[in-house]
Design an enzyme around this catalytic site. Structure first.
Site, short mmCIF file in Angstrom:
data_model
loop_
_atom_site.label_atom_id
_atom_site.label_comp_id
_atom_site.label_asym_id
_atom_site.label_seq_id
_atom_site.Cartn_x
_atom_site.Cartn_y
_atom_site.Cartn_z
N HIS A 1 37.83 31.53 43.30
CA HIS A 1 36.72 32.47 43.13
C HIS A 1 36.12 32.90 44.47
O HIS A 1 35.00 33.41 44.50
CB HIS A 1 35.63 31.92 42.20
CG HIS A 1 36.09 31.67 40.79
ND1 HIS A 1 35.24 31.79 39.70
CD2 HIS A 1 37.29 31.35 40.28
CE1 HIS A 1 35.93 31.53 38.59
NE2 HIS A 1 37.18 31.25 38.92
N GLU B 1 40.39 34.03 30.27
CA GLU B 1 40.00 32.63 30.46
C GLU B 1 38.65 32.52 31.13
O GLU B 1 37.89 31.56 30.90
CB GLU B 1 41.05 31.90 31.30
CG GLU B 1 40.86 30.39 31.38
CD GLU B 1 39.82 29.94 32.40
OE1 GLU B 1 39.14 28.93 32.16
OE2 GLU B 1 39.70 30.61 33.45
N GLU B 2 38.31 33.50 31.97
CA GLU B 2 37.15 33.38 32.85
C GLU B 2 35.80 33.62 32.17
O GLU B 2 34.77 33.19 32.69
CB GLU B 2 37.28 34.36 34.02
CG GLU B 2 38.48 34.10 34.94
CD GLU B 2 38.31 32.88 35.81
OE1 GLU B 2 37.25 32.23 35.74
OE2 GLU B 2 39.25 32.56 36.56
N ASP C 1 43.84 36.92 33.33
CA ASP C 1 42.70 37.76 33.71
C ASP C 1 42.28 37.52 35.15
O ASP C 1 42.60 36.51 35.77
CB ASP C 1 41.51 37.53 32.77
CG ASP C 1 41.10 36.07 32.70
OD1 ASP C 1 41.98 35.19 32.82
OD2 ASP C 1 39.91 35.79 32.49
#
Length: 398
Positions: free
Chosen positions: A368, A142-143, A84
């Protein structure tokens, strides 16, 4: 073993350009957590017609499980890669930058999936020489809590699995380094949202109002004493207020403020201490200022704990493999981010380790970040590292 490893490494080397092309495709076409429809289809199409068993839509989402059955009996090893992206507008200037506004692979999951697909393809070609089964877990989401791992486990992706391995490429670690840590390796996490509701008023008559800005400011300061005065100095914990929404007019006393943030811990027993103190401080301050509050406090990802024998096996495999692209194998200590690989590690003895992706002399940006970047040489290193661990495990166990 050596002959098989040589065959595998040769195949990975020959397919490195394909690995990079797949990574760039995913990078150009990122999809957010729980919305990875096209990514999942692309992965499934890659395995079509290959000598493996493929399950799609695992866990009611976009996950895939691929089983590669060796020609001889042996253990079952799961290896996991997530796929993702994040809600970030890319600012790298790369020729293969994201084509989707405000969505970006800013954590390296595109690289995880690309190396894993080529590794799986190469292992399929060698499967008759393998003793055991390799389960490839292509995991979405996962995020974003509750995370894709949890749903896939509930759907049975670990049924029959003996051990689990995973890799994360790291933009802040040197290219050529492979890093590991035995024991707790990633923090556990909780997130919270607090709405403080008071009584608004005019700045000229503060006595007629209950000021939530003042109350919330007191809370932001006081909540930091949890770490400084309630947590053992040798333990790890953080409490972060990431959003303070109290915007209003200069001469108006705000009647409502919303705070959002997160908690990180490195021991599960610390989680309860932080939550108890957090709620006690919040309740006390709101009582003091005569205001009400609503609290959404959610514990999500557990502490990710690397099994010591499994991690030692990985370190031994990498040492014995003599991978030329690896400059050094490093015991890196625990890492402060959280990771939903922790759910696998709770269920099976596991090892989650790291591959450096920062090339010396180039700009360095954290995960990020809108300028997040990994040097693509890390993909081959990841594939060879995981491949070496897989072959060592199937031949010698833990």
């Amino acid at each position: 073993m050596d002959h098989l490893q040589t065959q595998l490494f040769n195949k990975l080397q020959q397919k490195e350009a394909d690995m990079i092309a797949i990574r760039r495709h995913f990078h150009e076409h990122p999809e957010l957590s729980f919305h990875e429809t096209e990514t999942s289809k692309y992965i499934a199409a890659f395995y079509a017609g290959k000598e493996c068993d493929v399950q799609t839509n695992v866990g009611g989402g976009h996950g895939l499980v691929v089983d590669i059955h060796g020609g001889k009996k042996g253990p079952v090893l799961a290896i996991r890669a997530d796929f993702d992206a994040l809600p970030i507008q890319e600012d790298t200037g790369l020729p293969f930058s994201s084509k989707i506004p405000n969505v970006m692979h800013a954590c390296g999951h595109d690289g995880h999936t690309a190396y894993m697909m080529i590794l799986a393809d190469s292992l399929i070609e060698l499967k008759d020489e393998l003793a055991g089964t390799i389960r490839i877990i292509h995991q979405p989401a996962e995020e974003v809590p509750p995370g894709g791992a949890k749903g896939m486990i509930e759907a049975g992706c670990l049924d029959g699995v003996d051990h689990v391995l995973g890799i994360h490429v790291m933009s802040m670690m040197p290219l050529g380094d492979v890093l590991y840590h035995k024991g707790p390796v990633h923090t556990g996490r909780a997130t919270f949202k607090v709405i403080m509701q008071g009584k608004g008023g005019h700045g000229s008559t503060p006595q007629d109002a209950n000021d939530t800005i003042v109350a919330a400011s007191q809370f932001v300061t006081a909540v930091q004493t949890i770490v400084s005065r309630r947590i053992d100095p040798f333990d790890t914990a953080t409490v972060t207020i990431g959003s303070f929404d109290g915007k209003g007019s200069a001469n108006v006393i705000k009647d409502s403020v919303t705070l959002e943030g997160d908690v990180r811990i490195m021991k599960e027993e610390t989680r309860a201490i932080v939550e108890k103190e957090f709620k006690q401080i919040l309740d006390g301050i709101c009582r003091t200022f005569g205001i009400h509050y609503e609290l959404d406090y959610a514990n999500d990802y557990p502490v990710c704990v690397n099994d010591e024998p499994t991690t030692e096996m990985v370190a031994t495999a990498l040492t014995e493999a003599h991978i030329p692209e690896i400059k050094q194998l490093v015991e890196c200590g625990p890492q402060t981010p959280s990771e939903d690989f922790a759910y696998y590690a709770k269920e099976r003895p596991s090892c989650f380790f790291f591959v450096g992706a920062h090339k010396e002399g180039t700009p360095m940006y954290p995960h990020h970040h809108p300028k997040f970047y990994i040097d693509e040489d890390c993909l081959l290193i990841a594939a060879k590292s995981m491949g070496a661990a897989v072959l060592h495990y199937l031949s010698k166990g833990v």
